[in-house]
Design a protein around this motif. Structure first.
Motif, PDB file in Angstrom:
ATOM      1  N   SER A  92      -3.573   4.622  -0.832  1.00  0.00           N
ATOM      2  CA  SER A  92      -4.998   4.794  -0.523  1.00  0.00           C
ATOM      3  C   SER A  92      -5.718   3.474  -0.279  1.00  0.00           C
ATOM      4  O   SER A  92      -6.936   3.409  -0.368  1.00  0.00           O
ATOM      5  N   PHE A  93      -4.957   2.419   0.052  1.00  0.00           N
ATOM      6  CA  PHE A  93      -5.566   1.105   0.257  1.00  0.00           C
ATOM      7  C   PHE A  93      -5.433   0.621   1.701  1.00  0.00           C
ATOM      8  O   PHE A  93      -5.479  -0.579   1.968  1.00  0.00           O
ATOM      9  N   THR A  94      -5.274   1.556   2.630  1.00  0.00           N
ATOM     10  CA  THR A  94      -5.074   1.198   4.030  1.00  0.00           C
ATOM     11  C   THR A  94      -6.175   0.304   4.602  1.00  0.00           C
ATOM     12  O   THR A  94      -5.871  -0.661   5.312  1.00  0.00           O
ATOM     13  N   PRO A 149      -4.161  -8.057  -4.391  1.00  0.00           N
ATOM     14  CA  PRO A 149      -4.341  -8.544  -3.018  1.00  0.00           C
ATOM     15  C   PRO A 149      -3.733  -9.942  -2.848  1.00  0.00           C
ATOM     16  O   PRO A 149      -3.673 -10.710  -3.813  1.00  0.00           O
ATOM     17  N   ILE A 193      -2.695  -7.252   0.258  1.00  0.00           N
ATOM     18  CA  ILE A 193      -1.882  -6.034   0.284  1.00  0.00           C
ATOM     19  C   ILE A 193      -1.293  -5.847   1.680  1.00  0.00           C
ATOM     20  O   ILE A 193      -1.969  -6.071   2.686  1.00  0.00           O
ATOM     21  N   ASN A 197       0.839  -1.196   0.000  1.00  0.00           N
ATOM     22  CA  ASN A 197       0.000   0.000   0.000  1.00  0.00           C
ATOM     23  C   ASN A 197       0.876   1.249   0.000  1.00  0.00           C
ATOM     24  O   ASN A 197       1.110   1.868   1.025  1.00  0.00           O
ATOM     25  N   GLN A 245      -4.314  -0.856  -8.917  1.00  0.00           N
ATOM     26  CA  GLN A 245      -4.240  -1.271  -7.517  1.00  0.00           C
ATOM     27  C   GLN A 245      -3.220  -2.401  -7.368  1.00  0.00           C
ATOM     28  O   GLN A 245      -2.919  -3.113  -8.335  1.00  0.00           O
ATOM     29  N   ARG A 278      -7.693  -2.041   3.378  1.00  0.00           N
ATOM     30  CA  ARG A 278      -7.559  -3.408   2.875  1.00  0.00           C
ATOM     31  C   ARG A 278      -6.174  -3.997   3.124  1.00  0.00           C
ATOM     32  O   ARG A 278      -5.877  -5.097   2.646  1.00  0.00           O
ATOM     33  N   SER A 279      -5.317  -3.282   3.851  1.00  0.00           N
ATOM     34  CA  SER A 279      -3.914  -3.683   3.975  1.00  0.00           C
ATOM     35  C   SER A 279      -3.621  -4.335   5.316  1.00  0.00           C
ATOM     36  O   SER A 279      -4.211  -3.989   6.338  1.00  0.00           O
ATOM     37  N   THR A 294      -9.092  -1.464  -9.843  1.00  0.00           N
ATOM     38  CA  THR A 294     -10.280  -1.359  -9.009  1.00  0.00           C
ATOM     39  C   THR A 294     -11.512  -1.267  -9.909  1.00  0.00           C
ATOM     40  O   THR A 294     -11.418  -1.325 -11.132  1.00  0.00           O
TER      41      THR A 294
END
Length: 335
Positions: free
Chosen positions: A297-299, A210, A212, A191, A207, A301-302, A268
């Motif tokens: 900007s994927f915090t 995953p 991530i 991320n 993105q 989901r990380s 995405t």
């Protein structure tokens, strides 16, 4: 493996992402850090974080594709901070696009930054370390250094090249009986801000594939590798280990799997903004030129931890625990 202690470190690509997170960790140890990158806002913010942790910081604007700039940066580090003990090559740029939609000049530029940038950094690091016969070079790699995927041909090719170059160099250092160490750290999907500012021709927003991980997971592994560079390489995260191993066993099956899934998994559901920035030719700290920090900007989901990465860093502890458990089971069965 004998622990290596550094007093002066150089981190390329230090203004954001993994480089930024690594600088924070090293700063807590009191190590003086030279921060090399192109973006001024990110560099200044990273330097403030290093100083806030109680360490000295030297931010230097450098395009790693330009060898003369890297040489000048190395000279400045030695003059202002002292002899270089640790050099971490991390800077990169790339293009998200099918190979046939990537222009030749774009492919060349991505290769010059991501591959030749490591070559230039390594050459300058050796120029400072070899006369003292000490020092550590850490090459930040990727699972994609062993397994290419669609839409990232320039990046995958450069990371593959870094592996081949580093293996050749390691053999030469062993031949010379040099005490300078070189190791690699191969990372999973992270991320970081790269997905907001790399040049992209994808119809939807890019993105990481995953699962991530947060950049701190990578930073901890890089610092561990710097401490104990006797290992040839470190694999970070279960996806990295599984990808590398699967590619050794069933590469053809992976070809078909990635052909079917990797286009969607790298995008995405949101359309790509028409005014998206691109840092291939010029630095882009953020949408408005501001500091972007370490995280993307994927915090939500990380993952902030990786059990595999912890076990990889603590092999003796893990081996001892498994051995103890086995002995316990055998003793129980005998009774």
């Amino acid at each position: 493996m004998r622990r290596q202690d550094a007093r002066v470190a150089v981190i390329t690509g230090a203004s954001a992402g993994v480089g930024r997170a690594t600088a924070r960790l090293l700063a807590r140890r009191g190590i003086a850090i030279a921060l090399l990158a192109r973006g001024r806002a990110g560099l200044d913010a990273a330097a403030e974080e290093v100083r806030a942790a109680g360490s000295r910081a030297l931010p230097i604007e450098v395009d790693m594709a330009e060898y003369d700039q890297v040489v000048a940066a190395g000279q400045r580090v030695a003059a202002e901070l002292g002899p270089v003990d640790l050099w971490i090559n991390n800077a990169f740029s790339s293009v998200f696009a099918p190979f046939q939609q990537t222009r030749p000049e774009e492919f060349r530029r991505a290769t010059e930054v991501t591959y030749l940038g490591y070559v230039h950094g390594t050459r300058v690091a050796l120029a400072h370390m070899t006369p003292r016969d000490r020092g550590t070079i850490v090459q930040v790699g990727s699972a994609l250094a062993y397994r290419g995927i669609p839409l990232q041909a320039a990046y995958c090719g450069a990371k593959h090249a870094v592996v081949g170059f580093t293996e050749s160099l390691r053999c030469e250092l062993l031949h010379d009986k040099s005490k300078v160490k070189v190791t690699m750290v191969h990372l999973p999907a992270l991320n970081t801000p790269q997905f907001d500012w790399l040049l992209s021709r994808l119809p939807r927003r890019a993105q990481p594939v995953p699962p991530i991980y947060e950049p701190e997971v990578a930073a901890r592994a890089i610092v561990a590798a710097a401490d104990r560079p006797g290992r040839r390489e470190y694999w970070v995260g279960a996806p990295t280990a599984l990808t590398i191993l699967a590619n050794r066993i069933v590469p053809g099956l992976l070809d078909r799997y990635l052909a079917r899934t990797a286009y969607d998994s790298q995008q995405t559901d949101r359309p790509a903004p028409p005014d998206r920035p691109a840092n291939l030719w010029h630095p882009v700290d953020g949408p408005g030129g501001e500091d972007q920090g370490a995280h993307g900007s994927f915090t939500p989901r990380s993952h902030s931890h990786s059990a595999q990465a912890w076990l990889s860093r603590h092999r003796l502890v893990a081996t001892g625990g498994l051995t103890g458990a086995a002995v316990g089971v055998l003793a129980w069965r005998r009774h």
